[in-house]
Enzyme design. Structure first.
Site, PDB file in Angstrom:
ATOM      1  N   TYR A   1      10.330  15.670 -80.869  1.00 39.58           N
ATOM      2  CA  TYR A   1      11.345  14.835 -80.231  1.00 39.58           C
ATOM      3  C   TYR A   1      11.669  15.342 -78.827  1.00 39.58           C
ATOM      4  CZ  TYR A   1      12.281  12.535 -84.726  1.00 39.58           C
ATOM      5  OH  TYR A   1      12.177  11.810 -85.888  1.00 39.58           O
TER       6      TYR A   1
ATOM      7  N   LYS B  38       4.387  23.068 -91.298  1.00 41.99           N
ATOM      8  CA  LYS B  38       3.019  22.624 -91.571  1.00 41.99           C
ATOM      9  C   LYS B  38       2.082  23.581 -90.825  1.00 41.99           C
ATOM     10  CE  LYS B  38       0.154  19.551 -93.286  1.00 41.99           C
ATOM     11  NZ  LYS B  38      -0.012  19.209 -94.693  1.00 41.99           N
TER      12      LYS B  38
ATOM     13  N   ASP C 269       4.724  18.769 -96.936  1.00 42.19           N
ATOM     14  CA  ASP C 269       4.324  17.770 -97.939  1.00 42.19           C
ATOM     15  C   ASP C 269       4.673  18.250 -99.350  1.00 42.19           C
ATOM     16  OD1 ASP C 269       2.467  19.545 -96.910  1.00 42.19           O
ATOM     17  OD2 ASP C 269       0.703  18.384 -97.463  1.00 42.19           O
TER      18      ASP C 269
ATOM     19  N   ASP D 187      14.467  15.274 -89.710  1.00 43.59           N
ATOM     20  CA  ASP D 187      14.901  13.877 -89.650  1.00 43.59           C
ATOM     21  C   ASP D 187      14.465  13.162 -90.934  1.00 43.59           C
ATOM     22  OD1 ASP D 187      15.903  11.540 -88.690  1.00 43.59           O
ATOM     23  OD2 ASP D 187      14.445  11.256 -87.094  1.00 43.59           O
TER      24      ASP D 187
END
Ligand code: NAD
Length: 332
Positions: A124, A171, A204, A228
Site C-alpha cells: 500500500y 509469505k 495462506d 487488511d
C-alpha cells in the site's frame, strides 16, 4: 476535564454510526468537545480533494480523532483518504480487536484476538504505475524500521493486555527479500520478550488456521495487505464488520475508526453502530477513562447478549437509532 476530539463523520453510513458513538460516549459521563470536520466524497466538489488540509490540521491539534468510514472514489485520480491519512500522520499501527460476543450469531465462540497491521508501507505504498498499455506494476516496500516498529508495538500490546502469544504472518517462502526482512525483524524483536510465545505462519496457512481454530490465536502481526484481508476474515468469524472496532496509532496522533467501510448500499437507520461505539470505548481507554470505557463495553455486551435489539446484519430488525438508544439505556 474535557477532551478535545476531532470527529470525522465520513461517507455513507459514517454519519449515522459516528453520531451513535458520540451520544453513547457522552452518556458514559465523559466530557468531550467535538470538533466536527468533513472529509470524503462529499467534500470533493467544494475543496477539490476528499482530504482537505483542515482535517489533518484538526487531528494534529487534538491528537485524537474518531472517524467514520469514507468512500474511496474509483477512477478519479484521488488517492485513498485512509491511505493518505495514515501515511501523512505516520499512523503506523492498525489495531483491530476481534472478539466473540454472546448473542451475536456466528459459527464460533470464545474468539479473543487482535490483528496488528503495519499501516504505512508494504503493497500500500502507493507506488503503482502502468507499464505500456498491457501491464502494470506495484512496488512493495518493506523496511527494517517499520517492521521492527510494528512488531515491537505488537509485543508491547501483548504485554499490556496480558496476552501470551504472538503470531507473525508473512509469505517469506516466496517473497524472500520483502517478507523475509519482515520475518527477520519479527524474530529479532521476539527475543526481547522471552515471556511471550512467538511463532510465525505463512499467510495462506494462517487463513486456514483462522477458519479452523481461531481460538488458538491472540496477537497476529503482519504487513499491510495481509492485515487488511485477514482483519476482515477475522471479523467474519465473530459476526461481521459491524462489531469490530479499530485504531490507527502513531507516536503523536491516534485515529479511532470501525473496521468496516461506508457500506453505501445500506439505507438509512440500518447500519450496525457497534464497531464505532466500541472504537469510541477504545478511545476512552486511551485517555485513561477505563471505567467509562468498561461501562460502554458492558452496555454493548448486555444489549447483544439480550438479543432483543439486534441490527439487521446480526439477524434482527432494530434500526441504528433504536439500537443506540438501547445501548444508552443499558449504561450503568
Ligand atoms: P464495507 O465494509 O463498506 O461493506 C462490506 C459489507 O459489510 C457490506 O455488505 C456492508 O453492507 C456490510 N457492512 C459494513 N459495515 C456494516 C455495518 N456497520 N452494519 C451493517 N453492515 C455493514 O466494504 P466495501 O463495500 O468493500 O466498501 C465500501 C466503501 O467503503 C468503498 O469505497 C471502500 O473503499 C470504503 N472503505 C472505507 C474504509 C474506511 O474508511 N476505513 C474501510 C473499508 C472500506
Amino acid at each position: 476535564m474535557a477532551y478535545n476530539i476531532t470527529l470525522i463523520p465520513g461517507d455513507g453510513i459514517g454519519s449515522e454510526v459516528t453520531k451513535a458513538a458520540k451520544i453513547v460516549l457522552e452518556a458514559s459521563g465523559v466530557n468531550i468537545n467535538w470538533e466536527v470536520v468533513e472529509a470524503g466524497e462529499k467534500v470533493i466538489e467544494k475543496y477539490g480533494t476528499p482530504l482537505p488540509d483542515y482535517v489533518i490540521d484538526s487531528i494534529k491539534r487534538n491528537r485524537v480523532a474518531l472517524k467514520g468510514p469514507v468512500t474511496t472514489p474509483i477512477g478519479t485520480g484521488f488517492r485513498s483518504v485512509n491511505v493518505t491519512l495514515r501515511k501523512s500522520l505516520n499512523l503506523y499501527a492498525n489495531v483491530r480487536p476481534v472478539k466473540s460476543y454472546k448473542g451475536v450469531p456466528s459459527r464460533y465462540e470464545g474468539i479473543d484476538l487482535v490483528v496488528v497491521r503495519e499501516n504505512t508501507e508494504g503493497l500500500y505504498s502507493g507506488i503503482e504505475h502502468k507499464v505500456g498499455e498491457d501491464a502494470a506494476e506495484s512496488i512493495k516496500i518493506i523496511t527494517r524500521k517499520a517492521s521492527e516498529r510494528i512488531v515491537k508495538y505488537a509485543f508491547e500490546l501483548a504485554k499490556k493486555e496480558r496476552m501470551k502469544k504472538i503470531t507473525a504472518v508473512h509469505k517469506a517462502n516466496i517473497m524472500k527479500y520483502t517478507d523475509g526482512l519482515f520475518l527477520e525483524c519479527a524474530k529479532k524483536i521476539s527475543q526481547e520478550y522471552p515471556e511471550i510465545i512467538f511463532e510465525d505462519m505463512i499467510v495462506d496457512a494462517m487463513s486456514m488456521k483462522l477458519v479452523q481454530t481461531p481460538q488458538d490465536y491472540e496477537v497476529l502481526v503482519m504487513p499491510n495487505l495481509y492485515g487488511d484481508i485477514l482483519s476482515d476474515l477475522a471479523a467474519g468469524l465473530v459476526g461481521g464488520l459491524g462489531v469490530v472496532p479499530g485504531a490507527n496509532i502513531g507516536d503523536k496522533e491516534i485515529v479511532f475508526e470501525p473496521a468496516h467501510g461506508s457500506a453505501p448500499e445500506l439505507g438509512s437507520n440500518i447500519a450496525n453502530p457497534t464497531a464505532t461505539i466500541l472504537s469510541g470505548a477504545m478511545m476512552l481507554k486511551h485517555f485513561g477513562e477505563s471505567e467509562a470505557a468498561d461501562r460502554v463495553e458492558k452496555a454493548v455486551v448486555k444489549v447483544l447478549e439480550e438479543g432483543k435489539y439486534l441490527t439487521r446484519d446480526l439477524g434482527g430488525n432494530t434500526g441504528t437509532i433504536e439500537y443506540t438508544k438501547a445501548v444508552i439505556d443499558a449504561i450503568e
